[in-house]
Write a protein that holds these residues in place. Structure first.
Motif, PDB file in Angstrom:
ATOM      1  N   LEU A 241       0.826  -1.206   0.000  1.00 15.23           N
ATOM      2  CA  LEU A 241       0.000   0.000   0.000  1.00 15.23           C
ATOM      3  C   LEU A 241       0.864   1.262   0.000  1.00 15.23           C
ATOM      4  CD1 LEU A 241      -2.758  -0.956   2.631  1.00 15.23           C
ATOM      5  CD2 LEU A 241      -2.887  -1.111   0.136  1.00 15.23           C
ATOM      6  N   SER A 242       0.318   2.338  -0.578  1.00 12.19           N
ATOM      7  CA  SER A 242       0.985   3.638  -0.528  1.00 12.19           C
ATOM      8  C   SER A 242       0.936   4.185   0.893  1.00 12.19           C
ATOM      9  CB  SER A 242       0.289   4.620  -1.467  1.00 12.19           C
ATOM     10  OG  SER A 242      -1.020   4.912  -0.981  1.00 12.19           O
ATOM     11  N   ASP A 243       1.726   5.220   1.169  1.00 17.63           N
ATOM     12  CA  ASP A 243       1.737   5.815   2.505  1.00 17.63           C
ATOM     13  C   ASP A 243       0.351   6.307   2.914  1.00 17.63           C
ATOM     14  OD1 ASP A 243       4.420   5.288   2.738  1.00 17.63           O
ATOM     15  OD2 ASP A 243       5.072   7.332   2.238  1.00 17.63           O
ATOM     16  N   LYS A 244      -0.361   6.943   1.990  1.00 17.39           N
ATOM     17  CA  LYS A 244      -1.702   7.451   2.291  1.00 17.39           C
ATOM     18  C   LYS A 244      -2.668   6.308   2.567  1.00 17.39           C
ATOM     19  CE  LYS A 244      -5.352  10.475   0.494  1.00 17.39           C
ATOM     20  NZ  LYS A 244      -5.761  11.363  -0.635  1.00 17.39           N
ATOM     21  N   ALA A 245      -2.604   5.269   1.749  1.00 17.87           N
ATOM     22  CA  ALA A 245      -3.478   4.112   1.952  1.00 17.87           C
ATOM     23  C   ALA A 245      -3.132   3.388   3.246  1.00 17.87           C
ATOM     24  CB  ALA A 245      -3.364   3.161   0.765  1.00 17.87           C
ATOM     25  N   LEU A 246      -1.847   3.344   3.587  1.00 13.41           N
ATOM     26  CA  LEU A 246      -1.423   2.716   4.834  1.00 13.41           C
ATOM     27  C   LEU A 246      -1.975   3.464   6.041  1.00 13.41           C
ATOM     28  CD1 LEU A 246       2.328   1.625   4.579  1.00 13.41           C
ATOM     29  CD2 LEU A 246       0.353   0.198   5.106  1.00 13.41           C
ATOM     30  N   ALA A 247      -1.901   4.799   6.004  1.00 15.96           N
ATOM     31  CA  ALA A 247      -2.414   5.602   7.114  1.00 15.96           C
ATOM     32  C   ALA A 247      -3.912   5.355   7.305  1.00 15.96           C
ATOM     33  CB  ALA A 247      -2.139   7.079   6.865  1.00 15.96           C
ATOM     34  N   HIS A 248      -4.641   5.283   6.206  1.00 12.82           N
ATOM     35  CA  HIS A 248      -6.081   5.010   6.275  1.00 12.82           C
ATOM     36  C   HIS A 248      -6.329   3.603   6.833  1.00 12.82           C
ATOM     37  CE1 HIS A 248     -10.314   5.184   5.166  1.00 12.82           C
ATOM     38  NE2 HIS A 248     -10.187   4.005   4.583  1.00 12.82           N
ATOM     39  N   PHE A 249      -5.588   2.627   6.338  1.00  8.54           N
ATOM     40  CA  PHE A 249      -5.747   1.253   6.806  1.00  8.54           C
ATOM     41  C   PHE A 249      -5.441   1.155   8.301  1.00  8.54           C
ATOM     42  CE2 PHE A 249      -4.334  -2.990   7.818  1.00  8.54           C
ATOM     43  CZ  PHE A 249      -5.252  -3.796   7.157  1.00  8.54           C
ATOM     44  N   ARG A 250      -4.367   1.812   8.732  1.00  9.30           N
ATOM     45  CA  ARG A 250      -3.961   1.779  10.139  1.00  9.30           C
ATOM     46  C   ARG A 250      -5.056   2.336  11.042  1.00  9.30           C
ATOM     47  NH1 ARG A 250       0.038   5.499   9.963  1.00  9.30           N
ATOM     48  NH2 ARG A 250       1.272   3.980   8.806  1.00  9.30           N
ATOM     49  N   ASN A 251      -5.611   3.460  10.659  1.00 10.80           N
ATOM     50  CA  ASN A 251      -6.655   4.088  11.463  1.00 10.80           C
ATOM     51  C   ASN A 251      -7.896   3.215  11.553  1.00 10.80           C
ATOM     52  OD1 ASN A 251      -9.279   6.160  11.063  1.00 10.80           O
ATOM     53  ND2 ASN A 251      -7.922   6.662  12.759  1.00 10.80           N
ATOM     54  N   GLN A 252      -8.229   2.532  10.465  1.00 16.48           N
ATOM     55  CA  GLN A 252      -9.450   1.736  10.395  1.00 16.48           C
ATOM     56  C   GLN A 252      -9.315   0.383  11.094  1.00 16.48           C
ATOM     57  OE1 GLN A 252     -12.438   2.292   8.444  1.00 16.48           O
ATOM     58  NE2 GLN A 252     -11.885   4.378   7.940  1.00 16.48           N
TER      59      GLN A 252
END
Length: 222
Positions: free
Chosen positions: A68-79
Motif C-alpha cells: 500500500l501507498s503511505d496514504k493508503a497505509l495511514a487510512h488502513f492503520r486508522n481503520q
C-alpha cells in the motif's frame, strides 16, 4: 487473519529482522517475548504499518499491506489497528474522553457518535467518573486503561501493545493483563503484545520467541 512471510528489516548495517514468518488468528492473544535487541518492537511496528519491511509479505485478511501507498497505509492503520504504548501517550492538554475519541474523529466519525462509543468503553473500563479529567489527574493504571479505550474506539481488527504494563506496579499490571483477557472473552478482540512478563506470556494463546532477529520457537497454549 494476519500473515507475515519472510519479513526482513535492516538499519544501515544492522540486521534487525532476518526472515520472520508468522500467522495470527482472529481472537488470539499473542505474546512476543525475547531478550532486548531481539527485534520485538521492530516486528510490532511493521505489523502496525508504522515501519515498512525491506522485503517480505504482510497480509491482513486479503489485503497485502506491504504494497500500500503511505496514504493508503495511514487510512488502513486508522481503520484496522489499535495501539497501546508503554507510557500511554495520552495528550496532556486533553481530557480522558477527548483522548479516547481522537482516532474516531480522524476516521471521520461524527463527534456525538464518537463520544457515545467512547462512553461505552470508558464505562466498561470503570472510568466513567474520570472522563473529564486530564492525564495528570489520573493514576498510572487509569491512564493505561484510557489508552486501552483509545485503542478500541474504531473497533480494530487487532490491538498491538508494546510493553503495556512495563511502567505499572504489580497490582495495576495484573489488572491490565486481566483486562486483555476480558476483552478477548467479551468482544473476541485480537491482541499482539510485546512483553517481558513471563506470567502473562504463559497465559497467552500463542508465545512467539524472538532472538537475534529470528523466531526460535512458537508455543501454542490453546
Amino acid at each position: 487473519m494476519i500473515k507475515v512471510a519472510d519479513i526482513k528489516k535492516s538499519y544501515d548495517s544492522l540486521n534487525v529482522l532476518k526472515g520472520i514468518s508468522l500467522e495470527i488468528n482472529s481472537g488470539e492473544i499473542v505474546a512476543i517475548v525475547g531478550p532486548s535487541g531481539a527485534g520485538k518492537t521492530t516486528l510490532l511496528q511493521i505489523l502496525g504499518t508504522i515501519e515498512k519491511p525491506d522485503s517480505g509479505l504482510i497480509m491482513y485478511d486479503d489485503t497485502v499491506i506491504s504494497k500500500l501507498s503511505d496514504k493508503a497505509l495511514a487510512h488502513f492503520r486508522n481503520q484496522n489497528i489499535g495501539f497501546i504504548f508503554q507510557f500511554h501517550q495520552l495528550l496532556p492538554e486533553f481530557s480522558l474522553i477527548e483522548n479516547v475519541i481522537m482516532p474516531a474523529l480522524i476516521k471521520g466519525t461524527p463527534i456525538n457518535d464518537a463520544k457515545n462509543k467512547a462512553r461505552e468503553l470508558i464505562s466498561y473500563l470503570g472510568l466513567s467518573a474520570r472522563e473529564s479529567h486530564k492525564p495528570a489527574e489520573l493514576s498510572g493504571g487509569e491512564r493505561q486503561r484510557a489508552a486501552v479505550a483509545r485503542s478500541l474506539i474504531n473497533n480494530p481488527k487487532v490491538v498491538l501493545a508494546d510493553e503495556p504494563s512495563g511502567s505499572l506496579d504489580s497490582n495495576n499490571r495484573k489488572e491490565l493483563h486481566k483486562l486483555f483477557f476480558d476483552l478477548q472473552k467479551d468482544f473476541g478482540q485480537t491482541f499482539v503484545i510485546v512483553t517481558h512478563d513471563e506470567n502473562f506470556a504463559a497465559d497467552a494463546d500463542k508465545i512467539v520467541h524472538l532472538k537475534d532477529g529470528l523466531i526460535t520457537d512458537i508455543t501454542t497454549n490453546r
